[in-house]
Design a protein around this motif. Sequence first.
Motif, PDB file in Angstrom:
ATOM      1  N   ARG A  12     -13.540  10.770   3.949  1.00 41.80           N
ATOM      2  CA  ARG A  12     -12.355  10.015   4.351  1.00 41.80           C
ATOM      3  C   ARG A  12     -12.745   8.888   5.292  1.00 41.80           C
ATOM      4  O   ARG A  12     -13.693   9.009   6.062  1.00 41.80           O
ATOM      5  N   VAL A  22      -4.947   2.249   6.451  1.00 42.32           N
ATOM      6  CA  VAL A  22      -4.718   3.331   5.493  1.00 42.32           C
ATOM      7  C   VAL A  22      -5.857   4.331   5.601  1.00 42.32           C
ATOM      8  O   VAL A  22      -6.988   3.968   5.932  1.00 42.32           O
ATOM      9  N   GLU A  67      -8.642   7.005  -3.013  1.00 41.49           N
ATOM     10  CA  GLU A  67      -7.191   7.090  -3.095  1.00 41.49           C
ATOM     11  C   GLU A  67      -6.583   7.118  -1.691  1.00 41.49           C
ATOM     12  O   GLU A  67      -7.080   7.813  -0.808  1.00 41.49           O
ATOM     13  N   ILE A  68      -5.511   6.364  -1.517  1.00 42.91           N
ATOM     14  CA  ILE A  68      -4.831   6.336  -0.221  1.00 42.91           C
ATOM     15  C   ILE A  68      -4.123   7.672   0.004  1.00 42.91           C
ATOM     16  O   ILE A  68      -3.336   8.115  -0.832  1.00 42.91           O
ATOM     17  N   GLU A  69      -4.437   8.315   1.139  1.00 49.28           N
ATOM     18  CA  GLU A  69      -3.804   9.588   1.499  1.00 49.28           C
ATOM     19  C   GLU A  69      -2.689   9.409   2.521  1.00 49.28           C
ATOM     20  O   GLU A  69      -1.764  10.201   2.574  1.00 49.28           O
ATOM     21  N   LYS A  70      -2.822   8.389   3.376  1.00 50.45           N
ATOM     22  CA  LYS A  70      -1.828   8.169   4.414  1.00 50.45           C
ATOM     23  C   LYS A  70      -1.773   6.681   4.720  1.00 50.45           C
ATOM     24  O   LYS A  70      -2.788   6.002   4.718  1.00 50.45           O
ATOM     25  N   VAL A  71      -0.567   6.187   4.996  1.00 54.72           N
ATOM     26  CA  VAL A  71      -0.380   4.779   5.334  1.00 54.72           C
ATOM     27  C   VAL A  71       0.062   4.690   6.790  1.00 54.72           C
ATOM     28  O   VAL A  71       1.044   5.339   7.186  1.00 54.72           O
ATOM     29  N   HIS A  99       0.835  -1.198   0.000  1.00 60.43           N
ATOM     30  CA  HIS A  99       0.000   0.000   0.000  1.00 60.43           C
ATOM     31  C   HIS A  99       0.871   1.250   0.000  1.00 60.43           C
ATOM     32  O   HIS A  99       1.784   1.377   0.814  1.00 60.43           O
ATOM     33  N   GLN A 100       0.565   2.162  -0.929  1.00 63.40           N
ATOM     34  CA  GLN A 100       1.334   3.405  -1.028  1.00 63.40           C
ATOM     35  C   GLN A 100       0.381   4.580  -1.212  1.00 63.40           C
ATOM     36  O   GLN A 100      -0.717   4.429  -1.757  1.00 63.40           O
ATOM     37  N   ILE A 101       0.832   5.745  -0.789  1.00 61.22           N
ATOM     38  CA  ILE A 101       0.052   6.966  -0.991  1.00 61.22           C
ATOM     39  C   ILE A 101      -0.196   7.134  -2.486  1.00 61.22           C
ATOM     40  O   ILE A 101       0.708   6.944  -3.298  1.00 61.22           O
TER      41      ILE A 101
END
Length: 76
Positions: free
Chosen positions: A60, A39, A30-34, A9-11
């Motif tokens: 979110r 996430v 969309e991933i904003e923070k891991v 998992h990546q931003i």
Amino acid sequence: MEDDQMAEHQIGDYVKGKKFGSFEHDFEGEIEKVYENAVLIHILSFDNEDRILVGELNNRAIVRKGDATPAKVKAE
């Protein structure tokens, strides 16, 4: 094997999040923070039945890494 999946998992990744809590349906975003085991997803696509909840959450949601799976981005 699941640990390998979670490490990917990546931003910026576009993922599908499983419904949880008050959500009636799965959602995508969309991933904003891991985080270590979760996430933060900026919700971009969701069922209309979840519209009010998504608004209350400021679009979110924090989801366990195992519940965030890669999704194809919809053509705009």
